[in-house]
Enzyme design. Structure first.
Site, PDB file in Angstrom:
ATOM      1  CB  SER A  13      -1.011   0.186   1.328  1.00  9.54           C
ATOM      2  OG  SER A  13      -0.148   0.415   2.433  1.00  9.54           O
ATOM      3  CG  ASP A  14       1.995   5.692  -1.103  1.00 10.20           C
ATOM      4  OD1 ASP A  14       2.878   5.647  -0.228  1.00 10.20           O
ATOM      5  OD2 ASP A  14       1.556   6.527  -1.782  1.00 10.20           O
ATOM      6  CD1 TRP A  15       2.373   7.148   5.877  1.00  8.65           C
ATOM      7  CD2 TRP A  15       4.327   6.541   5.503  1.00  8.65           C
ATOM      8  NE1 TRP A  15       2.937   7.278   6.921  1.00  8.65           N
ATOM      9  CE2 TRP A  15       4.501   7.082   6.736  1.00  8.65           C
ATOM     10  CE3 TRP A  15       5.757   6.193   4.819  1.00  8.65           C
ATOM     11  CZ2 TRP A  15       5.587   7.316   7.737  1.00  8.65           C
ATOM     12  CZ3 TRP A  15       6.923   6.546   5.889  1.00  8.65           C
ATOM     13  CH2 TRP A  15       6.654   6.847   7.394  1.00  8.65           C
ATOM     14  N   GLY A  16       0.255   4.521   4.765  1.00 15.46           N
ATOM     15  CA  GLY A  16      -0.936   4.740   5.534  1.00 15.46           C
ATOM     16  C   GLY A  16      -2.585   4.653   4.730  1.00 15.46           C
TER      17      GLY A  16
END
Ligand code: NOJ
Length: 744
Positions: free
Chosen positions: A281-284
């Site tokens: 995933s991307d950050w968060g």
């Protein structure tokens, strides 16, 4: 023939060895999966940031070493260095199953040695150099214990307000796809398992570069055709090059967040494209699906993400907190978790980490590779290749090294860290201030002992006051030539650095006017991570070099171009607008039913009534200190069938007095089709080096693939009919043209 046979047998041997090895890995993964608890499985899908500079909001602040020991973390980011990564890996080796950690990092344009920002490298149109840049970055990063880079960013972008335009290859799908392929090849080198190869990560899947209004993280709304035709091909190219991982993106696509988008991740990537790596995933971004309003809470976010095919959770903690519960209730079948874990473990096996978890953590190699002078030499080479000569009236450039007095003026003339550009890696303990060659130093190195180099700042980058203008003008008056270094700070482009106003900041253009008014020859250097707007300068100043952000050797590279030790050959990978109101502006637009005729036609045509129709600088544009003539365009046939290959040849001559390089660009237009086709599309190019007077023949081959597009049913097809073929020195400077027919 014998040689061919040998090559064939070696290839067969290699392929069977690799498939035997892969089968072996799958068996080992099966065995491991049987021994893993659900918590340990989820651990493999969890990535946390270490304590180095975070690149997003930190969501986990607990004791990561304890979690690693418990097998609850499978990967880290922001942990760099042979010793430092070893320390964490030692903790992982204390866990029950001793599954090694993965260390990932944003190695975007170089590691300790910083290369030009990706958009600048794209301007080189030099695929070999771009591949080498990624290669050397991987050599350095892997020597510092890293297994994985979050690069290349392959997002097509037609909006220079978007700060992350600096991180990609620009606006064009064809060029972007070739570059995506080259970068993945560069990072992964001879293949995972070699100690100097890192896993590439094609990001951000998908369409992140089309954020509405150029505002970072914003929504994306686009047709299926545009998605398939313009935004997905660079991802496909990255997958074809063997990219080990993909990263999904922050944006929603037509209302569905990419992170929870099953169509993108399962149907296209893992289904149609048969991708065997994993998606991070991307950050968060898993947790953020609640803020999008797509799910109620982080539990539902975890459910949506894992179901959609997002394998690893970067920093949101949603998997850690919810996945076990979701498996228990049966909302997530354990097979779905197993598939994600298998994908992660597969890469750990391929990297060879189960054989030696410390193989990347070798301080001696780190010492050697991080101080390798060859890397710096290459940094200078690729930086020169990235500089675009936008204007050069009265042969203002190149400058003579014997010029008596040079005035270097402007807020960026002595910039140090800015030369690195956004997304550069800052290693602890490295004194970058000593390592970076500033423009001032680069120019000073070039001048003979009889020449003087004067300096005045003029104003800082924000340039809110003109109080130092008079001093700068005074300095300019004493000089024979003035070099003015303006633009944006490195942190004015990059993630979360969208700008609504992309003019030269503050009163910088006012400073340029004042200096130009002295009557001295003026050369403007524009440092930026995106196309800026500088209309007055473009109209009035005789010489302009677009220098982007060029990395460790910026000053030397710029000086090489200024003084003619290198003849600039870069071409814009993105259209430069006259002003923000023209955005989005790109060369491969449709004709419309009412195309404007020429720059000033506005009467009931598709145009603005208060602006010229052309861009300030077109896609593919860039000058040289020499000139090139194109002639003798030949097509080996005027009619081709779908399985034919049409051969195109032409001759290019260097008609000037200096050696130089030309980028010969081939554009096609499908005149009439079942869906409207762009006025032209780049379909091939060649970069040629020519000595003065030298002529070279250039050959291109056109096949069905180059004529294909997505038809009304979204089938990839080439329709019979007439095609225009255009050979240009830019998208707006077509030198030779012809047409041919595709017949049934
Ligand atoms: C967020 C960015 O969008 C992504 O590109 C990057 O890799 C991660 N942060 C990690 O730094």
């Amino acid at each position: 023939m014998r040689l061919l046979k040998i090559i064939f047998s070696v290839t067969i041997l290699f392929v069977s060895f690799t498939s035997a090895q892969n089968a072996n890995f799958e068996k080992k993964i099966d065995a491991l999966l049987k021994r893993m608890t659900i918590e340990e499985k989820i651990g493999q899908l969890t990535q946390y940031s270490g304590d180095r500079k975070a690149t997003g909001p930190v969501t986990f602040k607990g004791d990561s070493e304890k979690l690693i020991r418990e097998g609850k973390i499978g990967a880290m980011l922001n942990v760099i260095g042979a010793d430092y990564t070893r320390r964490y890996q030692e903790v992982a080796m204390q866990s029950r199953l001793k599954i090694p950690l993965l260390f990932g990092q944003d190695v975007i344009h170089g590691f300790k040695t910083t290369f030009p920002i990706p958009l600048a490298e794209a301007a080189s149109w030099d695929l070999e150099a771009i591949e080498r840049s990624a290669r050397l970055a991987a050599v350095e990063a892997s020597a510092a214990g890293l297994h994985w880079t979050f690069a290349p960013m392959v997002d097509i972008c037609r909006d220079p307000r978007w700060g992350r335009v600096m991180e990609g290859a620009g606006e064009d799908t064809y060029l972007g796809s070739r570059i995506a392929f080259a970068r993945v090849r560069g990072f992964q080198g001879r293949g995972l398992g070699n100690v100097d190869s890192v896993m590439a990560c094609a990001k951000h899947f998908a369409a992140y570069g089309a954020a509405v209004g150029g505002r970072d993280y914003n929504s994306v709304d686009m047709s299926e055709r545009q998605l398939w035709e313009t935004y997905l091909p660079p991802f496909k190219a990255a997958a074809d090059a063997g990219a080990a991982t993909f990263m999904n993106s922050f944006n929603d696509l037509n209302g569905i967040p990419a992170t929870g988008n099953r169509y993108l991740q399962r149907d296209i990537l893992k289904g149609k494209w048969n991708f065997s790596g994993f998606v991070v995933s991307d950050w968060g971004s898993i947790g953020e699906m609640a803020a999008h309003g797509y799910v109620e809470d982080r539990r539902a976010a975890a459910l949506a993400a894992i179901t959609a095919g997002s394998d690893m959770d970067m920093e949101s903690g949603a998997y850690r907190d919810n996945l076990a519960g979701l498996v228990k209730t049966g909302e997530v079948p354990v097979a779905v978790v197993d598939d994600a874990v298998r994908r992660v473990l597969r890469k750990k096996f391929e990297l060879g980490l189960f054989d030696d978890p410390y193989k990347f953590s070798d301080p001696a190699r780190e010492q050697r590779e991080l101080n390798n002078p060859e890397h710096l030499a290459f940094a200078r080479e690729i930086a020169r290749k990235s500089i675009v000569l936008l204007k050069n009236e009265n042969r203002t450039l190149p400058l003579s090294k014997d010029v008596k007095t040079v005035a270097l003026i402007g807020p960026l003339a002595k910039a140090v860290r800015d030369n690195h550009g956004f997304w550069s890696v800052e290693l602890p303990g490295v004194d970058y201030d000593k390592l970076i060659v500033t423009q001032f130093d680069g120019i000073k190195n070039k001048l003979g002992s009889d020449s003087r180099l004067l300096y005045a700042e003029g104003c800082d980058v924000d340039c809110r006051t003109d109080e130092k203008f008079a001093g700068a003008v005074e300095t300019a008056r004493q000089a024979d030539v003035v070099i003015l270094s303006v633009g944006e700070r490195a942190n004015q482009s990059g993630e979360a650095k969208s700008r609504s106003n992309i003019h030269l900041p503050g009163m910088q253009e006012e400073l340029i006017r004042k200096i130009q008014a002295t009557g001295k020859p003026v050369v403007v250097l524009i440092n930026a991570g995106r196309p800026l707007v500088f209309d007055w300068t473009a109209d009035n100043v005789p010489a302009i070099l677009y220098t982007w952000w060029l990395g460790s050797e910026a000053g030397n590279a710029i000086a090489d171009v200024l003084f003619g030790d290198y003849n600039p050959a870069a071409r814009l990978p993105i259209t430069f607008p006259r002003t923000e109101g023209q955005i989005p502006i790109y060369y491969n637009h449709f004709n419309t039913g009412r195309p404007p005729r020429g720059d000033d036609s506005t009467n009931y045509v598709s145009a603005y009534i208060d602006l010229k129709n052309s861009p300030r600088f077109p896609f593919g544009f860039g000058l040289s200190y020499t000139s090139f003539e194109y002639r003798d365009l030949k097509l080996d046939k005027k009619r081709m069938r779908a399985n034919d290959k049409l051969e195109v040849s032409l001759k290019v001559t260097n008609t000037g007095r200096l050696a130089g390089e030309e980028v010969v660009q081939l554009y096609l237009r499908d005149r009439v089709a079942s869906v409207v086709r762009p006025v032209k599309e780049l379909r091939d190019f060649r970069k040629l080096a020519l000595r003065p007077g030298e002529t070279k023949e250039v050959r291109f081959v056109i096949d069905k693939e180059k004529l294909s597009f997505y038809d009304q049913k979204l089938q990839w097809t080439a329709e019979p009919g007439r095609f225009d073929l255009m050979i240009g020195a830019s998208s707006a400077d077509i030198r030779l043209s012809d047409s041919f027919e595709l017949v049934d």
